[in-house]
Design a protein around this motif. Sequence first.
Motif, PDB file in Angstrom:
ATOM      1  N   GLN A   1       0.833  -1.184  -0.122  1.00 32.81           N
ATOM      2  CA  GLN A   1       0.219   0.103  -0.070  1.00 32.81           C
ATOM      3  C   GLN A   1       0.776   1.302   0.021  1.00 32.81           C
ATOM      4  OE1 GLN A   1      -2.893  -0.205   3.169  1.00 32.81           O
ATOM      5  NE2 GLN A   1      -3.521  -2.237   2.438  1.00 32.81           N
ATOM      6  N   PHE A   2       0.797   1.901  -1.141  1.00 29.54           N
ATOM      7  CA  PHE A   2       1.588   3.458  -1.215  1.00 29.54           C
ATOM      8  C   PHE A   2       0.644   4.444  -1.353  1.00 29.54           C
ATOM      9  CE2 PHE A   2       4.390  -0.292  -2.524  1.00 29.54           C
ATOM     10  CZ  PHE A   2       5.524   0.076  -1.930  1.00 29.54           C
ATOM     11  N   HIS A   3       0.925   5.367  -0.453  1.00 23.89           N
ATOM     12  CA  HIS A   3       0.190   6.761  -0.460  1.00 23.89           C
ATOM     13  C   HIS A   3       1.491   7.694  -0.821  1.00 23.89           C
ATOM     14  CE1 HIS A   3      -2.328   4.623   2.972  1.00 23.89           C
ATOM     15  NE2 HIS A   3      -2.637   4.084   1.663  1.00 23.89           N
ATOM     16  N   LEU A   4       1.173   7.913  -2.024  1.00 24.85           N
ATOM     17  CA  LEU A   4       2.327   9.046  -2.698  1.00 24.85           C
ATOM     18  C   LEU A   4       1.733  10.639  -2.643  1.00 24.85           C
ATOM     19  CD1 LEU A   4       3.319   6.742  -5.797  1.00 24.85           C
ATOM     20  CD2 LEU A   4       4.611   7.248  -3.695  1.00 24.85           C
ATOM     21  N   ASN A   5       0.640  10.809  -1.844  1.00 25.32           N
ATOM     22  CA  ASN A   5       0.214  12.174  -1.889  1.00 25.32           C
ATOM     23  C   ASN A   5       1.270  13.083  -1.468  1.00 25.32           C
ATOM     24  OD1 ASN A   5      -1.715   9.688  -0.730  1.00 25.32           O
ATOM     25  ND2 ASN A   5      -3.170  11.222  -1.672  1.00 25.32           N
ATOM     26  N   ASN A   6       2.070  12.677  -0.554  1.00 25.28           N
ATOM     27  CA  ASN A   6       2.927  13.897   0.346  1.00 25.28           C
ATOM     28  C   ASN A   6       4.298  13.556  -0.148  1.00 25.28           C
ATOM     29  OD1 ASN A   6       0.757  14.639   2.144  1.00 25.28           O
ATOM     30  ND2 ASN A   6       1.160  12.906   3.070  1.00 25.28           N
TER      31      ASN A   6
ATOM     32  N   LYS B   1       5.018  -4.093  -9.399  1.00 21.98           N
ATOM     33  CA  LYS B   1       3.755  -4.091  -9.781  1.00 21.98           C
ATOM     34  C   LYS B   1       2.864  -5.302  -9.650  1.00 21.98           C
ATOM     35  CE  LYS B   1       5.499  -5.713 -14.323  1.00 21.98           C
ATOM     36  NZ  LYS B   1       5.532  -5.287 -15.971  1.00 21.98           N
ATOM     37  N   SER B   2       3.569  -6.433  -9.210  1.00 19.57           N
ATOM     38  CA  SER B   2       2.964  -7.707  -8.930  1.00 19.57           C
ATOM     39  C   SER B   2       2.690  -7.786  -7.535  1.00 19.57           C
ATOM     40  CB  SER B   2       3.703  -8.657  -9.150  1.00 19.57           C
ATOM     41  OG  SER B   2       4.823  -8.774  -8.377  1.00 19.57           O
ATOM     42  N   THR B   3       3.065  -6.803  -6.589  1.00 17.96           N
ATOM     43  CA  THR B   3       2.627  -6.773  -5.080  1.00 17.96           C
ATOM     44  C   THR B   3       1.712  -5.574  -4.722  1.00 17.96           C
ATOM     45  OG1 THR B   3       4.649  -5.557  -4.687  1.00 17.96           O
ATOM     46  CG2 THR B   3       4.855  -8.058  -4.652  1.00 17.96           C
ATOM     47  N   ILE B   4       1.724  -4.604  -5.395  1.00 13.65           N
ATOM     48  CA  ILE B   4       0.820  -3.296  -4.844  1.00 13.65           C
ATOM     49  C   ILE B   4      -0.655  -3.612  -4.904  1.00 13.65           C
ATOM     50  CG2 ILE B   4       0.424  -0.860  -5.528  1.00 13.65           C
ATOM     51  CD1 ILE B   4       3.251  -0.704  -6.533  1.00 13.65           C
ATOM     52  N   THR B   5      -1.388  -3.464  -3.884  1.00 13.93           N
ATOM     53  CA  THR B   5      -2.638  -3.719  -3.793  1.00 13.93           C
ATOM     54  C   THR B   5      -3.418  -2.273  -3.606  1.00 13.93           C
ATOM     55  OG1 THR B   5      -2.523  -4.075  -1.590  1.00 13.93           O
ATOM     56  CG2 THR B   5      -2.377  -5.926  -2.789  1.00 13.93           C
ATOM     57  N   SER B   6      -2.611  -1.064  -3.161  1.00  7.27           N
ATOM     58  CA  SER B   6      -3.431   0.038  -2.830  1.00  7.27           C
ATOM     59  C   SER B   6      -2.392   1.118  -3.428  1.00  7.27           C
ATOM     60  CB  SER B   6      -3.834   0.157  -1.631  1.00  7.27           C
ATOM     61  OG  SER B   6      -4.358   1.549  -0.942  1.00  7.27           O
ATOM     62  N   LEU B   7      -3.013   2.410  -4.163  1.00  2.00           N
ATOM     63  CA  LEU B   7      -2.113   3.291  -4.770  1.00  2.00           C
ATOM     64  C   LEU B   7      -3.177   4.431  -4.447  1.00  2.00           C
ATOM     65  CD1 LEU B   7       0.674   3.709  -5.884  1.00  2.00           C
ATOM     66  CD2 LEU B   7      -0.518   3.337  -8.202  1.00  2.00           C
ATOM     67  N   GLU B   8      -2.175   5.416  -3.852  1.00  2.62           N
ATOM     68  CA  GLU B   8      -2.900   7.097  -3.911  1.00  2.62           C
ATOM     69  C   GLU B   8      -1.792   7.854  -4.534  1.00  2.62           C
ATOM     70  OE1 GLU B   8      -4.041   7.921   0.091  1.00  2.62           O
ATOM     71  OE2 GLU B   8      -5.114   6.169   0.410  1.00  2.62           O
ATOM     72  N   LEU B   9      -2.536   8.744  -5.541  1.00  2.27           N
ATOM     73  CA  LEU B   9      -1.713   9.650  -6.173  1.00  2.27           C
ATOM     74  C   LEU B   9      -2.233  11.070  -6.211  1.00  2.27           C
ATOM     75  CD1 LEU B   9      -0.694   7.523  -9.442  1.00  2.27           C
ATOM     76  CD2 LEU B   9       0.862   8.003  -7.448  1.00  2.27           C
TER      77      LEU B   9
ATOM     78  N   PHE C   1       1.829   9.451 -14.388  1.00  2.00           N
ATOM     79  CA  PHE C   1       1.204   8.098 -13.960  1.00  2.00           C
ATOM     80  C   PHE C   1       0.999   7.500 -15.058  1.00  2.00           C
ATOM     81  CE2 PHE C   1      -2.560   5.641 -12.711  1.00  2.00           C
ATOM     82  CZ  PHE C   1      -1.948   4.744 -11.903  1.00  2.00           C
ATOM     83  N   HIS C   2       2.160   6.433 -15.661  1.00  2.00           N
ATOM     84  CA  HIS C   2       1.895   5.767 -16.729  1.00  2.00           C
ATOM     85  C   HIS C   2       1.003   4.383 -16.491  1.00  2.00           C
ATOM     86  CE1 HIS C   2       4.266   8.263 -19.143  1.00  2.00           C
ATOM     87  NE2 HIS C   2       5.585   8.209 -18.040  1.00  2.00           N
ATOM     88  N   GLN C   3       0.417   3.809 -17.496  1.00  2.00           N
ATOM     89  CA  GLN C   3      -0.299   2.619 -17.215  1.00  2.00           C
ATOM     90  C   GLN C   3       0.464   1.310 -17.221  1.00  2.00           C
ATOM     91  OE1 GLN C   3      -1.032   5.291 -19.693  1.00  2.00           O
ATOM     92  NE2 GLN C   3      -2.315   6.061 -17.833  1.00  2.00           N
ATOM     93  N   TYR C   4       0.724   1.009 -15.901  1.00  2.00           N
ATOM     94  CA  TYR C   4       1.069  -0.179 -15.462  1.00  2.00           C
ATOM     95  C   TYR C   4       0.000  -1.112 -15.514  1.00  2.00           C
ATOM     96  CZ  TYR C   4       5.910   1.596 -14.920  1.00  2.00           C
ATOM     97  OH  TYR C   4       7.125   2.202 -15.298  1.00  2.00           O
ATOM     98  N   GLN C   5       0.358  -2.363 -15.545  1.00  2.00           N
ATOM     99  CA  GLN C   5      -0.715  -3.510 -15.197  1.00  2.00           C
ATOM    100  C   GLN C   5      -0.415  -4.044 -13.866  1.00  2.00           C
ATOM    101  OE1 GLN C   5      -0.687  -6.831 -17.711  1.00  2.00           O
ATOM    102  NE2 GLN C   5      -2.876  -7.025 -17.081  1.00  2.00           N
TER     103      GLN C   5
ATOM    104  N   HIS D   1      -5.987  12.133  -7.257  1.00  2.00           N
ATOM    105  CA  HIS D   1      -6.609  13.522  -6.969  1.00  2.00           C
ATOM    106  C   HIS D   1      -6.305  14.453  -8.309  1.00  2.00           C
ATOM    107  CE1 HIS D   1      -6.894  17.052  -4.070  1.00  2.00           C
ATOM    108  NE2 HIS D   1      -6.787  17.690  -5.306  1.00  2.00           N
ATOM    109  N   PHE D   2      -7.380  14.708  -8.898  1.00  2.00           N
ATOM    110  CA  PHE D   2      -7.225  15.341 -10.239  1.00  2.00           C
ATOM    111  C   PHE D   2      -7.277  17.017 -10.125  1.00  2.00           C
ATOM    112  CE2 PHE D   2      -9.127  11.461 -11.286  1.00  2.00           C
ATOM    113  CZ  PHE D   2      -8.161  11.119 -12.436  1.00  2.00           C
ATOM    114  N   ILE D   3      -6.453  17.832 -10.827  1.00  2.00           N
ATOM    115  CA  ILE D   3      -6.576  19.163 -11.013  1.00  2.00           C
ATOM    116  C   ILE D   3      -6.827  19.715 -12.247  1.00  2.00           C
ATOM    117  CG2 ILE D   3      -4.928  19.680  -9.008  1.00  2.00           C
ATOM    118  CD1 ILE D   3      -2.554  20.066 -11.208  1.00  2.00           C
TER     119      ILE D   3
END
Length: 610
Positions: A60-65, A83-91, A103-107, A117-119
Amino acid sequence: MSEKKSLLKKSCLEDLSAELLMSIFDYLTSIEILISFFNLNKRFCLIIYYYLQSGYRLTQFHLNNTNYLAYKLFHKNILPNLKSTITSLELGSDYYYGQIDYFHQYQLLRLDSLKLHFIDPKNITEILEKFLNYNRLQWFDKINLIMDEEIIGWNEQIPFCVQNIPVRELKITGKVPYVFAQHLMTGCYSITHLTIHLKFDHDLLPLLYYLPNLIECNVHVDDRGRDISNSLTLLEPLPNLKQFKYEGLMPSFYLRRLLLEINKHIEHLFIYTQDYQWPFHSTEAFSSKFFDLLHDLRTFNFYIRLITSESFKNLTTDFIDTKYLIKKNLCQNIAYVLSNDIGQIFSLPYAFKHFEIFEKNFFNQIYYAEYEKENINISYWNNIKHLTLHINIYNSLLLKSIKETFIKLYSINYQVPTFSLTPQDNELHQYDVQFNSIKKLTIRDSVKHGCHIPQPLFLLTSNLVELDIDHFYLMQIISIVSQQTQSRILSAFARLRRVTVRQFNERLTEHFFSYFSHIKIFALIFATYQMQVYRTNLPFLNDLLSSIPNLISLKLEHIKRPHEYHAFIEMKENIEGIFSTYYSKNSYWCKWYDDQTQKHNKYATFLFST
């Protein structure tokens, strides 16, 4: 010391034991550990895997900060290996702006929770369609989209379709100057939990129609929109719905009809709305007979604001009739407060995070359906985090009562009333009251110019870190600094880490930025009513950047654009060139966005973050 002894003192990081390395890791975030040590060698990778595997720190990676440079390194060097272990992503966040663009499209094979969070509304289509389609066969537990509330002028529909993406919990929040395309959700049978911010009430009804398996629905609506009386009859039952929360302006009798149409077996009901002349308990609204129809209802939490009307004359008598809610154990108590033009009726314990005070004698004029010693128990108000004041704050007893009652308060929004703009005998800094829990303060004026300004409320907020204020007020605060208040005001400024200045007048900036040398996040929203000359640079920008060395994020909103396209290009190049003299080329992100367009003027917003 001899050279031989000096060499003996040196040690390599790789020579440290695993236990000592993990002790060092205790002082770092997961992102810092990974970008610093992940690709050093196999031993470090094994130690990192062992250290981070607990607490979901590898999944679980929270990259907001995360700052721009660290995010780029994580995106380039770390993300492909995990990419095979991440279950939660915050950008993305409302101050680190550049993450979504990279943020490119990884599977991500095991991803089940995504928060973005969109601007910029224009990149929503590309990011969501590519990413969600690339992961189409996955089951998403949560998708959370946050629309930035400051970027305005959106007139497009959000092209968000989850028809073929199985997701259990969907959240779309933030300010919404858009029209949500409900038909894009046709057949979304997987969605059971919905939290959404809508523009109009008439957007809600078809949305409910297209989501037949909802268990929990939380809706915040800005405006009423067109009449919905005929549309209510088209609703289909939602047999699984257990909790419904509505915050908006829909009249009570429409809410009553809505609830009876979708599910009479609902268990938890939250209503925050505004009404007019109908008594709260009338047959058109929430009568005792209405609650007899809701057989399985366990809790009813409500706040209803009443606009002044003749019905206030009998409100006390009508109010007593609401005791049936207490007898049914739907709430512990009910209270109401009357001011000259606003009435408030609400259940206790108060269930919502925000509350407004319109009456200066609020604590003396609050009436309870059932009086008991515990009526003033602070546990009634523990949920309130944000308080809006529409009253004169020159009252030490009032401020003391606010502090003692709202003990979990995080922010105060002070809407300065006209009648408070007069000199007072006692200054605020003389009051023996400190709001130690307040971290954010908003001060907005109801009268623009030429008035005496009260002493700054933030003198009483010793732990304040965020200030949102009109430029006019801020200049007045600076101008009234006295010997008694100078040190406290300067100390208050030094504690701030985030400042938003609204109605910014770029002509009034002499020594202005020097007061904010410690802040990290700065936003200037230009005053549209001020005559902004057409120019190709911002003369104050050098002073701003040299005065605030720790700046990590800057927003310049409502910059008037030159009419000529080539002049606007020159403006962008000049402004970006100034930033390049203060920051190295690859250490920051910046971007321009089209902003509100008026009849004869165009505006732009510039975003910068390190």
